[in-house]
Design an enzyme around this catalytic site. Structure first.
Site, mmCIF file in Angstrom:
data_model
loop_
_atom_site.group_PDB
_atom_site.id
_atom_site.type_symbol
_atom_site.label_atom_id
_atom_site.label_comp_id
_atom_site.label_asym_id
_atom_site.label_seq_id
_atom_site.Cartn_x
_atom_site.Cartn_y
_atom_site.Cartn_z
ATOM 1 N N PHE A 91 11.656 36.670 28.746
ATOM 2 C CA PHE A 91 12.444 37.096 27.597
ATOM 3 C C PHE A 91 12.847 35.799 26.865
ATOM 4 O O PHE A 91 12.013 34.918 26.716
ATOM 5 C CB PHE A 91 13.574 38.045 28.051
ATOM 6 N N TYR A 139 1.155 37.042 18.505
ATOM 7 C CA TYR A 139 1.493 36.282 19.712
ATOM 8 C C TYR A 139 1.566 37.219 20.919
ATOM 9 O O TYR A 139 0.934 36.989 21.957
ATOM 10 C CB TYR A 139 2.830 35.555 19.497
ATOM 11 N N TYR A 170 8.001 22.644 26.880
ATOM 12 C CA TYR A 170 9.405 22.893 27.247
ATOM 13 C C TYR A 170 9.530 23.519 28.643
ATOM 14 O O TYR A 170 10.117 22.916 29.561
ATOM 15 C CB TYR A 170 10.025 23.775 26.163
ATOM 16 N N SER A 181 4.978 37.401 28.125
ATOM 17 C CA SER A 181 6.123 37.421 27.217
ATOM 18 C C SER A 181 6.645 38.832 27.022
ATOM 19 O O SER A 181 5.872 39.806 27.035
ATOM 20 C CB SER A 181 5.655 36.864 25.869
ATOM 21 N N GLY A 215 3.386 19.384 23.139
ATOM 22 C CA GLY A 215 4.081 18.844 24.316
ATOM 23 C C GLY A 215 4.415 17.368 24.139
ATOM 24 O O GLY A 215 4.006 16.730 23.165
ATOM 25 N N LYS A 230 -0.841 37.611 24.479
ATOM 26 C CA LYS A 230 -0.321 37.599 25.860
ATOM 27 C C LYS A 230 -0.771 38.853 26.612
ATOM 28 O O LYS A 230 -1.091 38.798 27.799
ATOM 29 C CB LYS A 230 1.205 37.475 25.843
ATOM 30 N N LEU A 284 -1.020 17.655 24.291
ATOM 31 C CA LEU A 284 0.068 16.942 23.597
ATOM 32 C C LEU A 284 0.149 17.288 22.104
ATOM 33 O O LEU A 284 0.689 16.519 21.324
ATOM 34 C CB LEU A 284 -0.043 15.425 23.794
HETATM 35 N N1 UFG Z 1 16.880 33.598 14.520
HETATM 36 C C1 UFG Z 1 17.694 33.492 13.416
HETATM 37 N N2 UFG Z 1 17.703 32.315 12.729
HETATM 38 C C2 UFG Z 1 16.934 31.254 13.084
HETATM 39 C C3 UFG Z 1 16.107 31.374 14.229
HETATM 40 C C4 UFG Z 1 16.101 32.570 14.919
HETATM 41 O O1 UFG Z 1 18.394 34.434 13.051
HETATM 42 O O2 UFG Z 1 16.962 30.232 12.392
HETATM 43 C C5 UFG Z 1 16.884 34.857 15.264
HETATM 44 C C6 UFG Z 1 15.534 35.555 15.292
HETATM 45 O O3 UFG Z 1 15.335 36.317 14.115
HETATM 46 C C7 UFG Z 1 15.666 36.397 16.551
HETATM 47 C C8 UFG Z 1 16.528 35.521 17.474
HETATM 48 O O4 UFG Z 1 17.179 34.579 16.619
HETATM 49 O O5 UFG Z 1 16.376 37.554 16.259
HETATM 50 C C9 UFG Z 1 15.740 34.767 18.501
HETATM 51 O O6 UFG Z 1 14.675 34.099 17.827
HETATM 52 P P1 UFG Z 1 13.806 32.957 18.515
HETATM 53 O O7 UFG Z 1 12.860 32.449 17.464
HETATM 54 O O8 UFG Z 1 14.692 31.994 19.193
HETATM 55 O O9 UFG Z 1 13.015 33.723 19.654
HETATM 56 P P2 UFG Z 1 12.097 35.027 19.549
HETATM 57 O O10 UFG Z 1 12.919 36.180 20.022
HETATM 58 O O11 UFG Z 1 11.417 35.169 18.247
HETATM 59 O O12 UFG Z 1 10.928 34.679 20.556
HETATM 60 C C10 UFG Z 1 11.191 34.175 21.829
HETATM 61 C C11 UFG Z 1 10.031 33.333 22.270
HETATM 62 C C12 UFG Z 1 8.822 34.182 22.430
HETATM 63 C C13 UFG Z 1 9.115 35.372 23.291
HETATM 64 C C14 UFG Z 1 10.310 36.120 22.793
HETATM 65 C C15 UFG Z 1 10.653 37.235 23.728
HETATM 66 O O13 UFG Z 1 9.773 32.308 21.328
HETATM 67 O O14 UFG Z 1 7.824 33.401 23.018
HETATM 68 O O15 UFG Z 1 11.395 35.226 22.703
HETATM 69 O O16 UFG Z 1 11.891 37.776 23.440
HETATM 70 F F1 UFG Z 1 8.082 36.210 23.262
#
Ligand code: UFG
Length: 329
Positions: A169, A141, A11, A117, A36, A145, A33
């Site tokens: 972030f 994870y 991505y 991260s 990716g 990092k 891949l």
């Molecule tokens: N969330 C939900 N429902 C979902 C998916 C996510 O409530 O179906 C919430 C998660 O609990 C979290 C927020 O949405 O509170 C963001 O979740 P993401 O999975 O989109 O992202 P993360 O914060 O877990 O992680 C991302 C990247 C990481 C990075 C991190 C840093 O995937 O690589 O942000 O903030 F480290």
């Protein structure tokens, strides 16, 4: 200038490859891949399919190409998956970085920009987070990092490989014409999941936890547009090419949005009702992550252009509508 991009079919990698090519760089992409997509890679890049943990494969690429610098994205990056299978994360991320640094050392390549991260900070109490704040990861994870950053530091001391670590972030959005975007399988990230509900591909968003110590009880995150992130990698590489020293930068917008605010913003952008329900907390999730990105602005001259949650969601929405089944179908 030839830049090797590992994970260039992913991505963030694919958006960075596209930006590099449009700025006149010669680009070589390495990607196994597994997550990716070959179609995401700008056709002007030279593509090698293979794994960064494969020393012979990497040596072949470094022998054939004259690499001036490396941008290293290749890694696994799903927080909940890392909680279930930590050793997979140490193998892929840490082992992959060791092999890459060895290949760089052996081929006299001295510059690397790489994906770190916000998860290196764990669950910090002080917001916004500065680069010098304590690093106590709450998931494997983030731990990988942090280990990658530490390895880079010692590789600099011993072999003179200069590095820039970019602590992302939460990344969102897509190229503005909707031609490349975010496509994970399975999808776990908030914005694409919300948009799948908006498109009618999922019934409902589950919001993981409403009892956090935040304004509305849901997690707060700091979202940055993938194009602004791609640009930061180019600025970081230029910094190293100019002879700049190793350093670490946060990349975020410095504004926090709760999961409920994200849902509302997506309702505004898409005009769809987007059904949602509350679910238990997801293991490993920190309560709040907001960046202080002033260092990247000051030293790298980074100026995010799409610093608005509606712009991030609307570009992701354009990609999602154009590619409802991602790249494959
Ligand atoms: N969330 C939900 N429902 C979902 C998916 C996510 O409530 O179906 C919430 C998660 O609990 C979290 C927020 O949405 O509170 C963001 O979740 P993401 O999975 O989109 O992202 P993360 O914060 O877990 O992680 C991302 C990247 C990481 C990075 C991190 C840093 O995937 O690589 O942000 O903030 F480290």
């Amino acid at each position: 200038m030839t830049i090797l991009v590992t994970g260039g079919a992913g991505y963030i990698g694919s958006h960075t490859v596209d930006c590099l090519i449009r700025r006149g760089f010669d680009v070589v992409v390495v990607d196994n891949l597994v997550t990716g997509h070959r179609q995401a890679v700008n056709p002007k890049a030279r593509f090698y399919k293979g794994d960064v943990r494969d020393a012979n494969f990497l040596s072949h690429v470094f022998d054939r190409e004259h690499i001036d610098g490396v941008i290293h994205f290749a890694s696994v990056s799903i927080v909940p998956e890392s909680m279930r299978d930590p050793l997979h994360y140490f193998d892929d991320n840490v082992e992959g970085t060791i092999t890459l640094l060895e290949a760089m050392r052996d081929h006299n390549v001295k510059r690397i920009v790489f994906s770190s991260s916000a998860s290196v900070y764990g669950d910090p109490k002080r917001m916004p987070i500065k680069e010098s704040d304590p690093k106590v990861p709450t998931n494997p994870y983030g731990e990988t990092k942090l280990m990658m950053e530490r390895m880079m530091n010692w590789a600099d001391v011993a072999y003179g490989i200069h590095f820039i670590a970019l602590r992302y972030f939460n990344v969102g959005g897509a190229k503005l014409d909707g031609s490349i975007g975010e496509d994970h399988n399975p999808e776990t990230h908030l914005i694409p999941i919300i948009l799948q509900v908006a498109l009618g591909q999922r019934n409902q968003l589950q919001i993981f936890g409403d009892d956090y110590p935040t304004k509305d009880g849901t997690n707060v995150r700091d979202y940055v547009h993938v194009l602004d992130l791609a640009n930061a990698h180019i600025l970081a590489m230029k910094w190293l090419l100019r002879g700049g020293h190793s350093d670490i930068f946060n990349l975020g917008s410095s504004t926090g949005f709760s999961n409920l605010q994200m849902l509302q913003a997506a309702r505004d952008v898409t005009g769809q009702p987007i059904s949602a329900s509350m679910a238990p907390r997801r293991p490993g999730d920190p309560s709040t992550l907001i960046a202080d990105s002033s260092k990247a602005r000051k030293i790298l001259g980074w100026k995010p252009k799409y610093d608005d949650i509606h712009k991030i969601i609307s570009s992701a929405w354009k990609w999602t509508r154009k590619h409802p089944n991602g790249y494959e179908k």
